[in-house]
Design a protein around this motif. Sequence first.
Motif, PDB file in Angstrom:
ATOM      1  N   LEU A   6       0.827  -1.210   0.000  1.00 55.01           N
ATOM      2  CA  LEU A   6       0.000   0.000   0.000  1.00 55.01           C
ATOM      3  C   LEU A   6       0.862   1.262   0.000  1.00 55.01           C
ATOM      4  N   SER A   7       0.558   2.171  -0.907  1.00 55.77           N
ATOM      5  CA  SER A   7       1.262   3.451  -0.989  1.00 55.77           C
ATOM      6  C   SER A   7       0.263   4.572  -1.244  1.00 55.77           C
ATOM      7  N   LYS A   8       0.592   5.763  -0.722  1.00 51.09           N
ATOM      8  CA  LYS A   8      -0.240   6.939  -0.961  1.00 51.09           C
ATOM      9  C   LYS A   8       0.651   8.161  -1.082  1.00 51.09           C
ATOM     10  N   ARG A   9       0.512   8.851  -2.197  1.00 47.54           N
ATOM     11  CA  ARG A   9       1.311  10.054  -2.445  1.00 47.54           C
ATOM     12  C   ARG A   9       0.394  11.262  -2.548  1.00 47.54           C
TER      13      ARG A   9
ATOM     14  N   SER B 193      -2.432   5.148  -3.974  1.00 45.89           N
ATOM     15  CA  SER B 193      -1.699   5.390  -5.221  1.00 45.89           C
ATOM     16  C   SER B 193      -1.293   4.067  -5.841  1.00 45.89           C
ATOM     17  N   SER B 194      -1.045   3.067  -4.982  1.00 43.37           N
ATOM     18  CA  SER B 194      -0.755   1.715  -5.437  1.00 43.37           C
ATOM     19  C   SER B 194      -0.979   0.757  -4.274  1.00 43.37           C
ATOM     20  N   GLY B 195      -1.080  -0.529  -4.586  1.00 39.38           N
ATOM     21  CA  GLY B 195      -1.286  -1.520  -3.547  1.00 39.38           C
ATOM     22  C   GLY B 195      -2.758  -1.699  -3.213  1.00 39.38           C
ATOM     23  N   THR B 196      -3.018  -2.597  -2.266  1.00 35.94           N
ATOM     24  CA  THR B 196      -4.397  -2.919  -1.907  1.00 35.94           C
ATOM     25  C   THR B 196      -4.570  -3.005  -0.396  1.00 35.94           C
ATOM     26  N   ALA B 197      -5.808  -2.767   0.038  1.00 35.22           N
ATOM     27  CA  ALA B 197      -6.221  -2.989   1.429  1.00 35.22           C
ATOM     28  C   ALA B 197      -7.571  -3.681   1.361  1.00 35.22           C
ATOM     29  N   THR B 198      -7.653  -4.881   1.933  1.00 35.00           N
ATOM     30  CA  THR B 198      -8.888  -5.650   1.838  1.00 35.00           C
ATOM     31  C   THR B 198      -9.383  -6.089   3.206  1.00 35.00           C
ATOM     32  N   ILE B 199     -10.679  -6.287   3.284  1.00 37.18           N
ATOM     33  CA  ILE B 199     -11.346  -6.815   4.474  1.00 37.18           C
ATOM     34  C   ILE B 199     -12.022  -8.111   4.062  1.00 37.18           C
ATOM     35  N   ASN B 200     -11.552  -9.204   4.635  1.00 33.09           N
ATOM     36  CA  ASN B 200     -12.043 -10.526   4.230  1.00 33.09           C
ATOM     37  C   ASN B 200     -11.943 -10.721   2.716  1.00 33.09           C
TER      38      ASN B 200
END
Length: 310
Positions: free
Chosen positions: A14-17, A61-68
């Motif tokens: 996970l990235s955020k710019r 900006s890239s990557g993922t964050a998931t719940i279940n």
Amino acid sequence: MCASVVGVIRVSGLSKRYGDVLAVHDLTFTVPPGRVTGFLGPNGAGKSTTLRMILGLNRPSSGTATINGRPFAHLRAGLRHVGALLDANDVHGGRSAAAHLSALARGNGLPRRRVHEVLAEVRLAGVAGRRLGGFSLGMRQRLGIATALLGDPPVLLFDEPVNGLDPEGVRWVRDLFRRLAAEGRAVLVSSHLMSEVEHTADRLVVIGRGELIAEESVAEFAARGSRAGVSVRTPAAAELAALLTRAGAAVTAEGVDALTVTGLSAPRVGELAHTHGIVLHGLATRTASLEQAFMELTADRADHRAGERR
């Protein structure tokens, strides 16, 4: 309450710019079920940005964050899947506690009884009809926790949940989080209060300047502090120090007959002393506090610029 399914949060690359500022960089960690995970980092570490990306409030900006296994934005009736408290003051002051929760319940297809159940759970049943504009910060924190619990979700996120609570309230929150985890839920708690995290969390995710510093148990993280080690008292301090050094330990003299040893466990120190006929007058494991370890391990990751990223 009982979660219907086991919950897990997975953050991957996970990235955020924001313009020239890289708030979060290639962050990967997991929040497993059945545990309270403390989320720590100095000011500007990117904690709040990460929480907002997990909840779909900020786009990575890239990557993922998931719940279940799914992004939050893909979950219908979101409160059934994840509950969150990010800002206790983010409520309409003209509404009552009951009206606030009732609106959320309707929007998520939840039965009206849940409003009464969670207000009782957070000890606000007696003020259910009072307008939120008259609530203290501690009362708003309790309402925020009630909101998180409303859908009986398997995943829970809390950002600074004990701000404004009195000692009894802090203890209540601590016990609540432990119970929620014991029910099989994934519980992620971000806080700057090291003592509360130390007493509440089972494991830690620690970040600095948007990057992962550690993902491990509280005990493992605290043991990385320089004050952790083994304390030994012996009339043969010089002889024992030489022996332990040869065995790979780092040894520091603390007076005439005392040593601090790192790199070997207390049982191993005792075994070596016994094998070589060295008398010990004292042998104890010395642990560093979570706060001390945190200050040491994040010292070069603090960001004190204006407009801090949390």
